[in-house]
Design an enzyme around this catalytic site. Sequence first.
Site, PDB file in Angstrom:
ATOM      1  N   THR A  35       0.860  -1.175   0.000  1.00  0.00           N
ATOM      2  CA  THR A  35       0.000   0.000   0.000  1.00  0.00           C
ATOM      3  C   THR A  35       0.898   1.227   0.000  1.00  0.00           C
ATOM      4  O   THR A  35       1.727   1.399   0.893  1.00  0.00           O
ATOM      5  CB  THR A  35      -0.916   0.016   1.240  1.00  0.00           C
ATOM      6  OG1 THR A  35      -1.659  -1.207   1.281  1.00  0.00           O
ATOM      7  CG2 THR A  35      -1.881   1.189   1.186  1.00  0.00           C
ATOM      8  N   TYR A  36       0.744   2.066  -1.022  1.00  0.00           N
ATOM      9  CA  TYR A  36       1.572   3.257  -1.193  1.00  0.00           C
ATOM     10  C   TYR A  36       0.835   4.497  -0.709  1.00  0.00           C
ATOM     11  O   TYR A  36      -0.387   4.593  -0.827  1.00  0.00           O
ATOM     12  CB  TYR A  36       1.958   3.428  -2.666  1.00  0.00           C
ATOM     13  CG  TYR A  36       2.961   2.402  -3.120  1.00  0.00           C
ATOM     14  CD1 TYR A  36       4.320   2.694  -3.125  1.00  0.00           C
ATOM     15  CD2 TYR A  36       2.555   1.147  -3.534  1.00  0.00           C
ATOM     16  CE1 TYR A  36       5.252   1.745  -3.526  1.00  0.00           C
ATOM     17  CE2 TYR A  36       3.479   0.188  -3.934  1.00  0.00           C
ATOM     18  CZ  TYR A  36       4.820   0.505  -3.931  1.00  0.00           C
ATOM     19  OH  TYR A  36       5.728  -0.431  -4.317  1.00  0.00           O
ATOM     20  N   PHE A  37       1.618   5.445  -0.202  1.00  0.00           N
ATOM     21  CA  PHE A  37       1.063   6.678   0.337  1.00  0.00           C
ATOM     22  C   PHE A  37       1.742   7.875  -0.309  1.00  0.00           C
ATOM     23  O   PHE A  37       2.906   7.804  -0.714  1.00  0.00           O
ATOM     24  CB  PHE A  37       1.278   6.736   1.855  1.00  0.00           C
ATOM     25  CG  PHE A  37       0.533   5.655   2.576  1.00  0.00           C
ATOM     26  CD1 PHE A  37      -0.774   5.853   3.006  1.00  0.00           C
ATOM     27  CD2 PHE A  37       1.118   4.422   2.789  1.00  0.00           C
ATOM     28  CE1 PHE A  37      -1.469   4.847   3.640  1.00  0.00           C
ATOM     29  CE2 PHE A  37       0.429   3.399   3.419  1.00  0.00           C
ATOM     30  CZ  PHE A  37      -0.869   3.617   3.850  1.00  0.00           C
ATOM     31  N   SER A 100      -2.206   6.127  -2.254  1.00  0.00           N
ATOM     32  CA  SER A 100      -2.124   6.393  -3.684  1.00  0.00           C
ATOM     33  C   SER A 100      -2.301   5.156  -4.547  1.00  0.00           C
ATOM     34  O   SER A 100      -2.488   5.271  -5.750  1.00  0.00           O
ATOM     35  CB  SER A 100      -0.805   7.096  -4.024  1.00  0.00           C
ATOM     36  OG  SER A 100       0.297   6.388  -3.520  1.00  0.00           O
ATOM     37  N   GLY A 101      -2.258   3.966  -3.945  1.00  0.00           N
ATOM     38  CA  GLY A 101      -2.479   2.759  -4.718  1.00  0.00           C
ATOM     39  C   GLY A 101      -2.006   1.519  -3.993  1.00  0.00           C
ATOM     40  O   GLY A 101      -1.286   1.605  -2.993  1.00  0.00           O
TER      41      GLY A 101
END
Length: 173
Positions: A35-37, A100-101
């Site tokens: 999980t990207y931030f 972000s995704g």
Amino acid sequence: MLEIEVKARADHQQVKEQLSTMGAVFVGVQHHCDTYFNSPDRDFAKTDEALRIRSVDGRSVMTYKGKKLDTLSKTREEFETEVDGGTTQSILLALGFRESGVVRKTREIYKYKGMTICLDKVEGLGEFMEVEIGAESDIEGHRKQIFSFLANFEMGEEDSIRTSYLEMVLEEK
């Protein structure tokens, strides 16, 4: 610590046969959910940085990756620490970070002559091979070592993909 890494598309069956012939050591299989931030005060897509929480088999690691340091590979400074994934995600969101995704993949890991070889099957994208060396310095020398190794698979600099899995997943959407 620097992560000197090259990624390319690869047919896993062919690569596994060659790795076996070469004597690479199979380490194991992992299932990743990354999980990207994105930061509240700058856009990591524009600054070429990454912040993620990777969950693997009940364990979570937060990773920050700095800007890429060359034009041929994905070499960058990297910092990692084990975290409680759910709590860390809540903290980041409370601080104004945005998700972000998400990238999901199955990773088969091999070791060979100081290199880590990862065969990644990425949900929605296909099969890739990443070859990396962790080092303090000598980016060029280690990058040459990786490309010399990739020549065994008829891959060269022209096959190197610098785009992250996240960028690729977002492009698909």
